[in-house]
Motif scaffolding. Structure first.
Motif, short mmCIF file in Angstrom:
data_model
loop_
_atom_site.label_atom_id
_atom_site.label_comp_id
_atom_site.label_asym_id
_atom_site.label_seq_id
_atom_site.Cartn_x
_atom_site.Cartn_y
_atom_site.Cartn_z
N PRO A 161 0.81 -1.21 0.00
CA PRO A 161 0.00 0.00 0.00
C PRO A 161 0.85 1.26 0.00
O PRO A 161 2.02 1.24 0.39
N LEU A 162 0.25 2.36 -0.41
CA LEU A 162 0.85 3.68 -0.27
C LEU A 162 0.52 4.19 1.12
O LEU A 162 -0.64 4.23 1.51
N LEU A 163 1.55 4.56 1.88
CA LEU A 163 1.35 5.02 3.25
C LEU A 163 1.85 6.45 3.42
O LEU A 163 2.99 6.75 3.07
N VAL A 164 0.99 7.31 3.96
CA VAL A 164 1.39 8.61 4.48
C VAL A 164 1.27 8.49 5.99
O VAL A 164 0.16 8.40 6.53
N GLU A 165 2.40 8.47 6.67
CA GLU A 165 2.39 8.15 8.10
C GLU A 165 2.28 9.40 8.95
O GLU A 165 3.07 10.32 8.84
N GLY A 166 1.26 9.39 9.82
CA GLY A 166 1.08 10.49 10.76
C GLY A 166 1.79 10.21 12.08
O GLY A 166 2.41 9.16 12.26
N PRO A 167 1.66 11.11 13.04
CA PRO A 167 2.46 11.01 14.27
C PRO A 167 1.88 10.08 15.34
O PRO A 167 2.60 9.66 16.23
N GLN A 168 0.59 9.78 15.29
CA GLN A 168 -0.02 9.09 16.42
C GLN A 168 -0.23 7.59 16.17
O GLN A 168 -0.23 7.13 15.04
N MET A 169 -0.43 6.86 17.26
CA MET A 169 -0.80 5.46 17.18
C MET A 169 -2.19 5.35 16.54
O MET A 169 -3.02 6.26 16.67
N SER A 201 -5.30 10.83 -4.55
CA SER A 201 -5.13 11.98 -5.43
C SER A 201 -3.98 12.83 -4.90
O SER A 201 -3.57 12.67 -3.74
N GLU A 202 -3.50 13.74 -5.70
CA GLU A 202 -2.35 14.57 -5.29
C GLU A 202 -2.64 15.30 -3.99
O GLU A 202 -1.79 15.36 -3.09
N GLN A 203 -3.83 15.83 -3.86
CA GLN A 203 -4.14 16.62 -2.67
C GLN A 203 -4.36 15.77 -1.42
O GLN A 203 -4.36 16.30 -0.30
N THR A 204 -4.56 14.46 -1.60
CA THR A 204 -4.78 13.60 -0.44
C THR A 204 -3.60 13.62 0.50
O THR A 204 -3.74 13.62 1.73
N PHE A 205 -2.40 13.62 -0.05
CA PHE A 205 -1.18 13.67 0.75
C PHE A 205 -1.18 14.89 1.66
O PHE A 205 -0.91 14.79 2.86
N HIS A 206 -1.50 16.04 1.10
CA HIS A 206 -1.46 17.28 1.88
C HIS A 206 -2.55 17.29 2.95
O HIS A 206 -2.32 17.76 4.08
N SER A 207 -3.74 16.78 2.61
CA SER A 207 -4.83 16.73 3.60
C SER A 207 -4.44 15.89 4.80
O SER A 207 -4.67 16.29 5.95
N ALA A 208 -3.83 14.73 4.53
CA ALA A 208 -3.43 13.86 5.63
C ALA A 208 -2.32 14.50 6.45
O ALA A 208 -2.38 14.56 7.69
N ARG A 209 -1.28 14.97 5.77
CA ARG A 209 -0.11 15.51 6.47
C ARG A 209 -0.48 16.75 7.29
O ARG A 209 -0.07 16.87 8.46
N GLU A 210 -1.25 17.67 6.73
CA GLU A 210 -1.53 18.92 7.42
C GLU A 210 -2.59 18.79 8.51
O GLU A 210 -2.72 19.67 9.36
N ASN A 211 -3.33 17.67 8.48
CA ASN A 211 -4.32 17.43 9.53
C ASN A 211 -3.85 16.39 10.54
O ASN A 211 -4.60 16.01 11.44
N GLY A 212 -2.62 15.92 10.37
CA GLY A 212 -2.01 15.07 11.38
C GLY A 212 -2.57 13.66 11.46
O GLY A 212 -2.55 13.05 12.54
N ILE A 213 -3.10 13.13 10.36
CA ILE A 213 -3.57 11.75 10.37
C ILE A 213 -2.74 10.92 9.38
O ILE A 213 -2.06 11.46 8.51
N SER A 214 -2.81 9.61 9.52
CA SER A 214 -2.18 8.72 8.56
C SER A 214 -3.17 8.39 7.44
O SER A 214 -4.39 8.47 7.63
N PHE A 215 -2.63 8.03 6.28
CA PHE A 215 -3.47 7.70 5.12
C PHE A 215 -2.87 6.50 4.41
O PHE A 215 -1.65 6.40 4.24
N ILE A 216 -3.75 5.59 3.98
CA ILE A 216 -3.32 4.43 3.20
C ILE A 216 -4.18 4.31 1.96
O ILE A 216 -5.41 4.34 2.04
N ALA A 217 -3.53 4.20 0.81
CA ALA A 217 -4.20 3.83 -0.43
C ALA A 217 -3.78 2.40 -0.74
O ALA A 217 -2.62 2.14 -1.05
#
Length: 252
Positions: A161-169, A201-217
């Motif tokens: 999967p594509l992972l954008v990793e946030g700070p929390q458990m 989508s391109e903006q998904t990365f920014h939404s996850a990163r700037e709101n402090g959550i993790s995202f997986i596609a």
């Protein structure tokens, strides 16, 4: 054992309550084949590869999540569409397709079935204020890091999967199978630690990163393999039919 095609279609309609759900395509019987059914072949998408495999398996019905006749598509029966329809018609095979009714069903739905695969406890809809939103929220039995959860997704789905990793458990998860990346805002509002869907989508990365959550596609196809299998199994048990799920590889 064989049953009438109309009986199979009527039961699928009743079970999924398909007529009450507005969609981007016709749900139910899209191509009519032979009047009696004894063998169902299911798959995610009614691609040529699946149709060819269904012919080889001597299927009476092809049951899919992604069928034909989407809103806004070219209505002409030419090229790829002609070849697909010719395969079905020349072999007298029916095509039965369910899109959003399969996504939202509480038993065999794609989202519920994916939760079972990933050991997520379903809590409720992703956006309780908007019943048209497809997706759920739930919790993990045991909290884990985003990278550990991504590893679990890889093992279960058989796809990196594509992972954008946030700070929390990760304790609370929102998810929507397929192309649900636009629902990340609802997931953020629901207070999840991680949002999972099929595509990004391109903006998904920014939404996850700037709101402090993790995202997986995790892949559109990979996240939507389980609902259609469960529906096929249900219909096979209900009418004592043969059912074979065929997974045609798709990296997207």
């Amino acid at each position: 054992m064989a049953i009438a095609l109309n009986t199979l279609v009527e039961e699928a309609e009743r079970y999924l309550n398909a007529s009450r759900i507005q969609d981007y395509c016709p749900n139910g019987l899209q191509v009519e084949g032979r009047p009696q059914v004894s063998r169902i072949v299911s798959g995610v998408t009614a691609s040529q590869a699946l149709l060819d495999a269904a012919v080889e398996a001597e299927a009476d019905v092809v049951l899919v999540h992604h069928g034909y006749f989407w809103k806004g598509e070219d209505p002409r029966v030419v090229g790829m569409k002609q070849r697909r329809l010719k395969t079905l018609l020349s072999h007298d095979i029916s095509l039965l397709a369910y899109h959003l009714p399969l996504d939202v069903h509480p038993e065999v739905g794609n989202n519920v079935q994916l939760a079972r695969q990933l050991d997520i406890v379903v809590e409720g809809p992703l956006d309780p204020e908007n019943p048209r939103t497809v997706g759920l929220v739930g919790s993990l039995v045991e909290p884990m890091t985003a990278s550990d959860f991504a590893r679990k997704v890889r093992i279960v789905l058989g796809r990196e999967p594509l992972l954008v990793e946030g700070p929390q458990m990760i304790r609370r998860v929102g998810w929507c199978t397929g192309g649900g990346q636009s629902y990340i805002d609802q997931a953020i509002a629901a207070g999840v630690d991680l949002y999972l869907t099929g595509e990004a989508s391109e903006q998904t990365f920014h939404s996850a990163r700037e709101n402090g959550i993790s995202f997986i596609a995790a892949g559109h196809h990979a996240t939507e393999r389980y609902g259609i299998q469960a529906l096929g199994d249900y219909l096979a048990r209900r009418f004592a039919l043969e059912h074979l799920f065929i997974d045609c590889p798709n990296p997207v």
